[in-house]
Design a protein around this motif. Structure first.
Motif, PDB file in Angstrom:
ATOM      1  N   ARG A   1       4.000  54.010 -96.789  1.00 14.85           N
ATOM      2  CA  ARG A   1       3.248  55.267 -96.751  1.00 14.85           C
ATOM      3  C   ARG A   1       1.815  54.924 -96.367  1.00 14.85           C
ATOM      4  NH1 ARG A   1       5.967  59.562 -97.879  1.00 14.85           N
ATOM      5  NH2 ARG A   1       7.795  59.407 -99.188  1.00 14.85           N
TER       6      ARG A   1
ATOM      7  N   HIS B   1      -1.909  56.626 -95.986  1.00 19.25           N
ATOM      8  CA  HIS B   1      -2.803  57.752 -96.251  1.00 19.25           C
ATOM      9  C   HIS B   1      -4.159  57.338 -95.690  1.00 19.25           C
ATOM     10  CE1 HIS B   1       0.256  59.232 -98.984  1.00 19.25           C
ATOM     11  NE2 HIS B   1       0.263  58.043 -99.568  1.00 19.25           N
TER      12      HIS B   1
ATOM     13  N   PHE C   1       8.895  63.927 -85.939  1.00 23.70           N
ATOM     14  CA  PHE C   1       7.515  64.189 -86.356  1.00 23.70           C
ATOM     15  C   PHE C   1       6.789  65.056 -85.340  1.00 23.70           C
ATOM     16  CE2 PHE C   1       7.000  59.997 -84.213  1.00 23.70           C
ATOM     17  CZ  PHE C   1       5.993  60.285 -83.299  1.00 23.70           C
TER      18      PHE C   1
ATOM     19  N   TRP D   1      -6.465  66.257 -84.309  1.00 19.76           N
ATOM     20  CA  TRP D   1      -6.199  65.492 -85.534  1.00 19.76           C
ATOM     21  C   TRP D   1      -7.337  64.518 -85.856  1.00 19.76           C
ATOM     22  CZ3 TRP D   1      -0.900  64.297 -87.733  1.00 19.76           C
ATOM     23  CH2 TRP D   1      -0.006  65.332 -87.493  1.00 19.76           C
TER      24      TRP D   1
ATOM     25  N   VAL E   1      -4.540  62.224 -92.997  1.00 18.87           N
ATOM     26  CA  VAL E   1      -3.113  62.307 -92.686  1.00 18.87           C
ATOM     27  C   VAL E   1      -2.310  61.556 -93.744  1.00 18.87           C
ATOM     28  CG1 VAL E   1      -3.277  62.617 -90.188  1.00 18.87           C
ATOM     29  CG2 VAL E   1      -3.317  60.313 -91.136  1.00 18.87           C
ATOM     30  N   ASP E   2      -1.077  62.020 -93.924  1.00 21.33           N
ATOM     31  CA  ASP E   2      -0.085  61.334 -94.744  1.00 21.33           C
ATOM     32  C   ASP E   2       1.063  60.992 -93.816  1.00 21.33           C
ATOM     33  OD1 ASP E   2      -1.456  61.667 -97.216  1.00 21.33           O
ATOM     34  OD2 ASP E   2      -0.762  63.752 -97.265  1.00 21.33           O
TER      35      ASP E   2
ATOM     36  N   GLU F   1       7.504  60.472 -90.363  1.00 14.75           N
ATOM     37  CA  GLU F   1       6.980  61.781 -90.740  1.00 14.75           C
ATOM     38  C   GLU F   1       5.458  61.714 -90.745  1.00 14.75           C
ATOM     39  OE1 GLU F   1       8.595  62.362 -94.671  1.00 14.75           O
ATOM     40  OE2 GLU F   1      10.504  63.120 -93.903  1.00 14.75           O
ATOM     41  N   MET F   2       4.800  62.791 -90.297  1.00 16.66           N
ATOM     42  CA  MET F   2       3.332  62.844 -90.309  1.00 16.66           C
ATOM     43  C   MET F   2       2.889  64.242 -90.721  1.00 16.66           C
ATOM     44  SD  MET F   2       1.744  60.766 -87.108  1.00 16.66           S
ATOM     45  CE  MET F   2       2.695  61.437 -85.771  1.00 16.66           C
ATOM     46  N   THR F   3       1.899  64.289 -91.592  1.00 19.08           N
ATOM     47  CA  THR F   3       1.333  65.549 -92.024  1.00 19.08           C
ATOM     48  C   THR F   3      -0.178  65.463 -91.949  1.00 19.08           C
ATOM     49  OG1 THR F   3       3.140  65.770 -93.607  1.00 19.08           O
ATOM     50  CG2 THR F   3       1.271  67.245 -93.902  1.00 19.08           C
ATOM     51  N   LYS F   4      -0.788  66.454 -91.309  1.00 23.65           N
ATOM     52  CA  LYS F   4      -2.255  66.534 -91.256  1.00 23.65           C
ATOM     53  C   LYS F   4      -2.711  67.423 -92.399  1.00 23.65           C
ATOM     54  CE  LYS F   4      -4.259  69.217 -88.133  1.00 23.65           C
ATOM     55  NZ  LYS F   4      -4.877  69.752 -86.918  1.00 23.65           N
ATOM     56  N   ARG F   5      -3.765  66.960 -93.114  1.00 23.55           N
ATOM     57  CA  ARG F   5      -4.304  67.774 -94.213  1.00 23.55           C
ATOM     58  C   ARG F   5      -5.574  68.473 -93.780  1.00 23.55           C
ATOM     59  NH1 ARG F   5      -5.027  64.181 -99.197  1.00 23.55           N
ATOM     60  NH2 ARG F   5      -4.170  62.380 -98.202  1.00 23.55           N
TER      61      ARG F   5
END
Length: 194
Positions: free
Chosen positions: A86, A88, A158, A165, A170-171, A190-194
């Protein structure tokens, strides 16, 4: 005293016979046993296309990645190994001027360069999955093509980042390979933008 000595000597061959039938089980990166495929499962793989194999394995790969992934740290990885991690951090830059586009993330004071496609190279996903073993495949070509198919599957899974971005947190769940020279491949699952 002599009877005790004779009894001990007679137990040695019996112990050896008991151990003779035992199989050595490979362990994953966390010391847990890797359960091999049955002969029937392995035989069915030999005739499948790489894309069909990637489809078959994908949910298992994601499940394993989510269970075994630890926080990214180059120093925590053994040389010549691949594992799920992971990440972060904050996106520093994104270079999509080439087909092998990359995104650089600062995570725990490390600069991590992720491959974001449309061309992704490397065997990180295949090699990080504990249940995928070379011996279960028809030949080296099928095994290598599986890596390409898994990389394509990751691209479909993803959201591909763009310039918006940069500067955001990001996670990321990724497969990472470390060689002697350091981290060579980071492929996001998997990618997630916060």
């Amino acid at each position: 005293m002599k009877i005790d000595h004779v009894l001990k000597l007679s137990l040695i061959p019996l112990c050896c016979l008991a151990l003779w039938g035992c199989d050595v089980v490979k362990l994953d990166q966390h010391g847990k046993p890797i359960i091999p495929m049955s002969a029937a499962e392995a035989a069915s793989l030999k005739n499948m296309t790489p894309a069909a194999l990637a489809d078959k394995f994908w949910d298992h790969i994601l499940s394993e990645a989510q269970k075994v992934s630890g926080a990214f740290g180059e120093q925590t990885m053994k040389e010549d190994s691949s594992r799920f991690v992971r990440i972060h951090g904050i996106v520093n830059s994104l270079d999509d001027s080439k087909k092998r586009a990359t995104m650089t993330v600062t995570s725990a004071q490390h600069q991590v360069v992720l491959q974001i496609g449309p061309i992704i190279r490397g065997n990180s996903i295949r090699d990080a999955a504990s249940f995928i073993q070379f011996d279960d495949f028809k030949n080296q070509v099928q095994f290598a093509r599986l890596s390409k198919a898994l990389n394509k599957k990751a691209m479909q899974h993803f959201v591909r980042p763009d310039a918006s971005w940069v500067g955001h947190q990001v996670d990321i769940l990724a497969a990472v390979t470390r060689k002697k020279a350091g981290i060579t491949d980071v492929i996001p699952l998997e990618m997630t933008k916060r």
